[in-house]
Scaffold this active site. Structure first.
Site, mmCIF file in Angstrom:
data_model
loop_
_atom_site.group_PDB
_atom_site.id
_atom_site.type_symbol
_atom_site.label_atom_id
_atom_site.label_comp_id
_atom_site.label_asym_id
_atom_site.label_seq_id
_atom_site.Cartn_x
_atom_site.Cartn_y
_atom_site.Cartn_z
ATOM 1 N N TYR A 113 35.702 44.189 36.804
ATOM 2 C CA TYR A 113 35.506 43.518 38.089
ATOM 3 C C TYR A 113 35.623 44.519 39.232
ATOM 4 O O TYR A 113 34.801 44.538 40.158
ATOM 5 C CB TYR A 113 36.539 42.406 38.248
ATOM 6 C CG TYR A 113 36.360 41.567 39.492
ATOM 7 C CD1 TYR A 113 35.376 40.601 39.557
ATOM 8 C CD2 TYR A 113 37.204 41.732 40.593
ATOM 9 C CE1 TYR A 113 35.221 39.806 40.695
ATOM 10 C CE2 TYR A 113 37.058 40.956 41.729
ATOM 11 C CZ TYR A 113 36.063 39.992 41.777
ATOM 12 O OH TYR A 113 35.904 39.214 42.912
ATOM 13 N N SER A 160 34.826 42.231 47.503
ATOM 14 C CA SER A 160 36.223 41.869 47.252
ATOM 15 C C SER A 160 37.091 43.011 47.757
ATOM 16 O O SER A 160 36.622 44.149 47.902
ATOM 17 C CB SER A 160 36.449 41.680 45.744
ATOM 18 O OG SER A 160 37.820 41.620 45.436
#
Length: 264
Positions: free
Chosen positions: A159, A146
């Site tokens: 995350y 990501s």
């Protein structure tokens, strides 16, 4: 449209029944690869998905279910693919989960699950896939990380931590196998409109006490120069490139596809 770019290659894509994973699986199959789908769909849904991909591409995809939060199951997924396909050339670690909350309010069980699926599963599948790739002198590992593998956002500390870990892991693996015909890269998308992002919209709406349409405009895409979500097929096309011969010197990298979000 089907091409022959990856003809004869065998690929496993984790978390490939929707979103980015499904788009990557479809793109690999269109490029000629035989793809093992993975997810937790009911048997009838999984068969329909497999059959649709077979009809579109003329390949013979498979489907396996495995709980990636369990290390033995993650390794078993690779082993079952090796048995079904007779080998594995491409591993795309796409499966991941997300939960948005302040650190001091973050549930311990969500932290543990996020580590297990977002990080440990990548380790276990890679460990299981590498011996065969080394033996054949060719392999492609693409870890879907990501943009949060390179930068951070509030309320996403766990995350962000897991995706930073995936980027670092990808770099280290690339160094280990650099002379063995194997590449390993982290693909780092910005905001792609997927079921995972839809859930983030809901979570962020709760955190910020805003309507969902304002969360999209004022929170998620606030710093996005292009002011649009990235499409899953854009990420998939990038993944296919990383699996190609043209990308044989692209390894140990964190490849951004984020609409210039991290350029600020």
């Amino acid at each position: 449209m089907k091409t022959a770019e990856l003809a004869g290659k065998r690929a496993l894509v984790t978390g490939s029944t929707s979103g980015i994973g499904l788009a990557v699986a479809q793109a690999l199959a269109r490029a000629g690869a035989r793809v093992m789908l993975h997810g937790s769909r009911p048997a009838a849904d999984a068969e329909a998905l497999r059959a649709a991909l077979a009809a579109e591409t003329g390949t013979a995809p498979g489907y396996l279910s495995a709980n990636l939060a369990d290390g033995a199951a993650a390794r078993g997924l690779v082993e079952a693919t090796l048995e079904a396909f007779g080998g594995l050339d491409i591993l795309v670690n796409n499966a991941g989960i997300q939960h948005v909350a302040a650190v001091d309010a973050f549930p311990d069980e969500n932290w543990a699950q996020m580590l297990a699926i977002n990080v440990s599963a990548v380790f276990h599948t890679t460990k299981a896939a590498l011996p065969g790739m080394k033996a054949q002198g060719w392999g492609r590992i693409v870890n879907i990380a990501s943009a949060h593998g390179l930068v951070a956002s509030p309320f996403k500390a766990p995350y962000t931590a897991t995706k930073h870990a995936v980027v670092g892991f990808s770099k280290a693996v690339a160094l280990e196998v650099a002379e063995q015909g194997i590449t390993c890269n982290a693909l780092c998308p910005g905001y792609v409109r997927t079921p995972l992002v839809d859930k983030q919209v809901v979570d962020q709406a709760k955190v910020h006490n805003l309507p969902e349409e304002r969360v999209i405009r004022e929170v998620i895409l606030a710093a996005q120069p292009t002011k649009r979500f990235i499409e899953a097929d854009e990420v998939a096309a990038f993944a296919v490139f990383l699996c190609s011969e043209a990308a044989r010197s692209v390894t140990g990298s964190a490849q951004l596809i984020d609409g210039a979000w991290t350029a600020r």
